[in-house]
Write a protein that holds these residues in place. Structure first.
Motif, PDB file in Angstrom:
ATOM      1  N   GLY A   1       0.785  -1.229   0.000  1.00  0.00           N
ATOM      2  CA  GLY A   1       0.000   0.000   0.000  1.00  0.00           C
ATOM      3  C   GLY A   1       0.815   1.276   0.000  1.00  0.00           C
ATOM      4  O   GLY A   1       0.272   2.358   0.267  1.00  0.00           O
ATOM      5  N   VAL A   2       2.119   1.182  -0.345  1.00  0.00           N
ATOM      6  CA  VAL A   2       2.956   2.385  -0.326  1.00  0.00           C
ATOM      7  C   VAL A   2       3.190   2.941  -1.723  1.00  0.00           C
ATOM      8  O   VAL A   2       3.740   4.051  -1.866  1.00  0.00           O
ATOM      9  CB  VAL A   2       4.306   2.123   0.375  1.00  0.00           C
ATOM     10  CG1 VAL A   2       4.068   1.766   1.840  1.00  0.00           C
ATOM     11  CG2 VAL A   2       5.097   1.031  -0.323  1.00  0.00           C
ATOM     12  N   LEU A   3       2.806   2.210  -2.762  1.00  0.00           N
ATOM     13  CA  LEU A   3       2.863   2.694  -4.138  1.00  0.00           C
ATOM     14  C   LEU A   3       1.585   2.291  -4.860  1.00  0.00           C
ATOM     15  O   LEU A   3       0.996   1.247  -4.565  1.00  0.00           O
ATOM     16  CB  LEU A   3       4.057   2.088  -4.898  1.00  0.00           C
ATOM     17  CG  LEU A   3       5.467   2.534  -4.549  1.00  0.00           C
ATOM     18  CD1 LEU A   3       6.482   1.773  -5.402  1.00  0.00           C
ATOM     19  CD2 LEU A   3       5.657   4.034  -4.715  1.00  0.00           C
ATOM     20  N   THR A   4       1.176   3.115  -5.801  1.00  0.00           N
ATOM     21  CA  THR A   4       0.087   2.726  -6.692  1.00  0.00           C
ATOM     22  C   THR A   4       0.674   1.901  -7.845  1.00  0.00           C
ATOM     23  O   THR A   4       1.899   1.866  -8.040  1.00  0.00           O
ATOM     24  CB  THR A   4      -0.611   3.957  -7.281  1.00  0.00           C
ATOM     25  OG1 THR A   4       0.318   4.657  -8.134  1.00  0.00           O
ATOM     26  CG2 THR A   4      -1.090   4.901  -6.170  1.00  0.00           C
ATOM     27  N   GLY A   5      -0.188   1.283  -8.606  1.00  0.00           N
ATOM     28  CA  GLY A   5       0.275   0.516  -9.747  1.00  0.00           C
ATOM     29  C   GLY A   5       1.035   1.368 -10.736  1.00  0.00           C
ATOM     30  O   GLY A   5       2.065   0.954 -11.283  1.00  0.00           O
ATOM     31  N   ASP A   6       0.534   2.593 -10.999  1.00  0.00           N
ATOM     32  CA  ASP A   6       1.222   3.493 -11.929  1.00  0.00           C
ATOM     33  C   ASP A   6       2.606   3.873 -11.405  1.00  0.00           C
ATOM     34  O   ASP A   6       3.577   3.931 -12.164  1.00  0.00           O
ATOM     35  CB  ASP A   6       0.392   4.761 -12.155  1.00  0.00           C
ATOM     36  CG  ASP A   6      -0.804   4.517 -13.061  1.00  0.00           C
ATOM     37  OD1 ASP A   6      -0.821   3.462 -13.743  1.00  0.00           O
ATOM     38  OD2 ASP A   6      -1.715   5.366 -13.083  1.00  0.00           O
ATOM     39  N   GLN A   7       2.698   4.155 -10.115  1.00  0.00           N
ATOM     40  CA  GLN A   7       3.989   4.501  -9.526  1.00  0.00           C
ATOM     41  C   GLN A   7       4.959   3.328  -9.633  1.00  0.00           C
ATOM     42  O   GLN A   7       6.143   3.508  -9.933  1.00  0.00           O
ATOM     43  CB  GLN A   7       3.811   4.904  -8.062  1.00  0.00           C
ATOM     44  CG  GLN A   7       3.135   6.253  -7.867  1.00  0.00           C
ATOM     45  CD  GLN A   7       2.817   6.527  -6.410  1.00  0.00           C
ATOM     46  OE1 GLN A   7       2.434   5.619  -5.656  1.00  0.00           O
ATOM     47  NE2 GLN A   7       2.969   7.779  -5.999  1.00  0.00           N
ATOM     48  N   ALA A   8       4.465   2.135  -9.402  1.00  0.00           N
ATOM     49  CA  ALA A   8       5.321   0.946  -9.460  1.00  0.00           C
ATOM     50  C   ALA A   8       5.852   0.717 -10.869  1.00  0.00           C
ATOM     51  O   ALA A   8       7.002   0.305 -11.053  1.00  0.00           O
ATOM     52  CB  ALA A   8       4.564  -0.279  -8.973  1.00  0.00           C
ATOM     53  N   ARG A   9       5.037   1.003 -11.859  1.00  0.00           N
ATOM     54  CA  ARG A   9       5.473   0.781 -13.242  1.00  0.00           C
ATOM     55  C   ARG A   9       6.601   1.718 -13.658  1.00  0.00           C
ATOM     56  O   ARG A   9       7.360   1.426 -14.583  1.00  0.00           O
ATOM     57  CB  ARG A   9       4.281   0.923 -14.196  1.00  0.00           C
ATOM     58  CG  ARG A   9       3.399  -0.333 -14.243  1.00  0.00           C
ATOM     59  CD  ARG A   9       2.332  -0.228 -15.305  1.00  0.00           C
ATOM     60  NE  ARG A   9       1.238   0.667 -14.914  1.00  0.00           N
ATOM     61  CZ  ARG A   9       0.204   0.290 -14.173  1.00  0.00           C
ATOM     62  NH1 ARG A   9       0.112  -0.976 -13.747  1.00  0.00           N
ATOM     63  NH2 ARG A   9      -0.744   1.157 -13.851  1.00  0.00           N
ATOM     64  N   SER A  10       6.730   2.835 -12.967  1.00  0.00           N
ATOM     65  CA  SER A  10       7.800   3.775 -13.309  1.00  0.00           C
ATOM     66  C   SER A  10       9.168   3.283 -12.865  1.00  0.00           C
ATOM     67  O   SER A  10      10.199   3.730 -13.373  1.00  0.00           O
ATOM     68  CB  SER A  10       7.532   5.144 -12.666  1.00  0.00           C
ATOM     69  OG  SER A  10       7.797   5.105 -11.276  1.00  0.00           O
ATOM     70  N   GLY A  11       9.201   2.376 -11.882  1.00  0.00           N
ATOM     71  CA  GLY A  11      10.468   1.832 -11.407  1.00  0.00           C
ATOM     72  C   GLY A  11      11.268   2.753 -10.518  1.00  0.00           C
ATOM     73  O   GLY A  11      12.416   2.450 -10.167  1.00  0.00           O
ATOM     74  N   HIS A  12      10.676   3.869 -10.114  1.00  0.00           N
ATOM     75  CA  HIS A  12      11.410   4.839  -9.292  1.00  0.00           C
ATOM     76  C   HIS A  12      10.411   5.662  -8.498  1.00  0.00           C
ATOM     77  O   HIS A  12       9.360   6.050  -9.012  1.00  0.00           O
ATOM     78  CB  HIS A  12      12.235   5.767 -10.175  1.00  0.00           C
ATOM     79  CG  HIS A  12      13.079   6.747  -9.431  1.00  0.00           C
ATOM     80  ND1 HIS A  12      12.607   7.966  -8.984  1.00  0.00           N
ATOM     81  CD2 HIS A  12      14.376   6.692  -9.062  1.00  0.00           C
ATOM     82  CE1 HIS A  12      13.580   8.612  -8.369  1.00  0.00           C
ATOM     83  NE2 HIS A  12      14.672   7.869  -8.403  1.00  0.00           N
ATOM     84  N   SER A  13      10.737   5.940  -7.234  1.00  0.00           N
ATOM     85  CA  SER A  13       9.853   6.772  -6.424  1.00  0.00           C
ATOM     86  C   SER A  13      10.624   7.430  -5.284  1.00  0.00           C
ATOM     87  O   SER A  13      11.488   6.803  -4.666  1.00  0.00           O
ATOM     88  CB  SER A  13       8.716   5.930  -5.832  1.00  0.00           C
ATOM     89  OG  SER A  13       7.887   6.747  -5.009  1.00  0.00           O
TER      90      SER A  13
END
Length: 303
Positions: free
Chosen positions: A76-88
């Motif tokens: 629950g710390v990243l959304t799917g879109d955020q995860a797809r970017s590979g960086h946060s």
């Protein structure tokens, strides 16, 4: 003073053996990240860290593998879109990654946590980048307060050289993140080499991130001193002899970086014992003088 040798694990092919060798040689620092070695670097380092409790480790938060991204989504710390970017740099993700780093490395307290290529978060948008760094720094200050980290910083490829953020701005952002208390910004990691010479040339004139970091008492870890292993084949023996007679091209490259004002540690991803010994012999040399460094930069800058 010549900077110290540290083990970098980005391109290291035999991490457990290299870490044990580095620790046995008296090296104080190992640098890693959760995405190195296809996401396995921290687990591979854990035995050497357990065997050498005085060994310091710098790790990161920012890039992650697809598998780690999926775990972060499930947590629950990243959304799917955020995860797809590979960086946060999202604070919730930074908090989660710190806990994961501690578990994988087997250390309750991490010596350094560096934001990994923060420029990746908001390319071309300085205000947004600065806000993201400040918010991530606030999460890192929380980790320090909780005893989970000693200090933090950034590991960048281009943010400092291209002035997406300056050392002075990082210090300001850290002070804001600390809420008026003493901040714990402690280190920078950036490329310094005979290919990426701008930091050296600037430092010789008292400008740029290296003197600014030194003035602020920050540790500076020079990454890619051999430019991914490409430099030794690009440096002929005449240039190596100009730098210091009787050194190999690889040693000449390492010594130049280790002599640069402001650099405290040189990260070398030496997978074999001969390569580690060669680098260690280079940093054991007396430092190049400012005049020698100027001559080297002049020669390399000439057409």
């Amino acid at each position: 003073m010549t900077a110290k040798l540290a083990l970098g694990t980005y391109r290291c092919r035999a991490i457990p053996e290299a870490a044990a060798r580095a620790a046995a040689s008296g090296t104080h620092w190992i640098d890693t990240a959760p995405n190195y070695a296809a996401g396995h670097a921290q687990n591979l380092l854990a035995p050497a860290l357990a065997a050498h409790p005085d060994l310091r480790v710098a790790t990161k938060s920012g890039y992650f593998t697809a598998a780690t991204g999926a775990e972060a989504v499930n947590a629950g710390v990243l959304t799917g879109d955020q995860a797809r970017s590979g960086h946060s740099l999202a604070p919730d993700y930074v908090r989660w990654q710190i806990a994961r780093n501690r578990n994988q490395l087997g250390r309750d307290r991490l010596d350094l946590v560096l934001l990994h290529n923060p420029e990746r978060a908001h390319p071309g948008d300085r205000p947004a980048l600065h806000r993201a760094i400040r918010d991530a720094f606030a999460a890192l200050e929380e980790a320090v307060a909780a005893g989970h980290a000693t200090g933090y910083g950034i590991a960048t490829w281009s943010a400092l050289e291209e002035e997406m953020v300056t050392v002075g701005e990082l210090l300001t952002l850290a002070a804001e993140a600390a809420g008026g208390h003493r901040h714990h910004l402690a280190a920078l990691q950036m490329p310094v080499s005979l290919v990426m010479m701008t930091p050296i040339a600037q430092a010789l004139h008292g400008r740029g991130p290296l003197p600014a970091a030194a003035d602020a008492g920050l540790r500076v870890m020079a990454s890619a001193p051999l430019h991914g292993g490409e430099l030794p084949s690009m440096v002929d023996q005449d240039l190596a002899d100009l730098i210091r007679p009787d050194l190999t091209p690889a040693q000449a490259c390492v010594l130049t970086v280790a002599s640069c004002p402001g650099v405290t540690d040189v990260l070398v991803a030496a997978s074999s014992a001969p390569h580690w010994k060669e680098a260690a012999q280079a940093v054991a040399q007396p430092s190049l003088t400012t005049a020698q460094l100027r001559e080297i930069t002049d020669v390399l800058a000439s057409p």
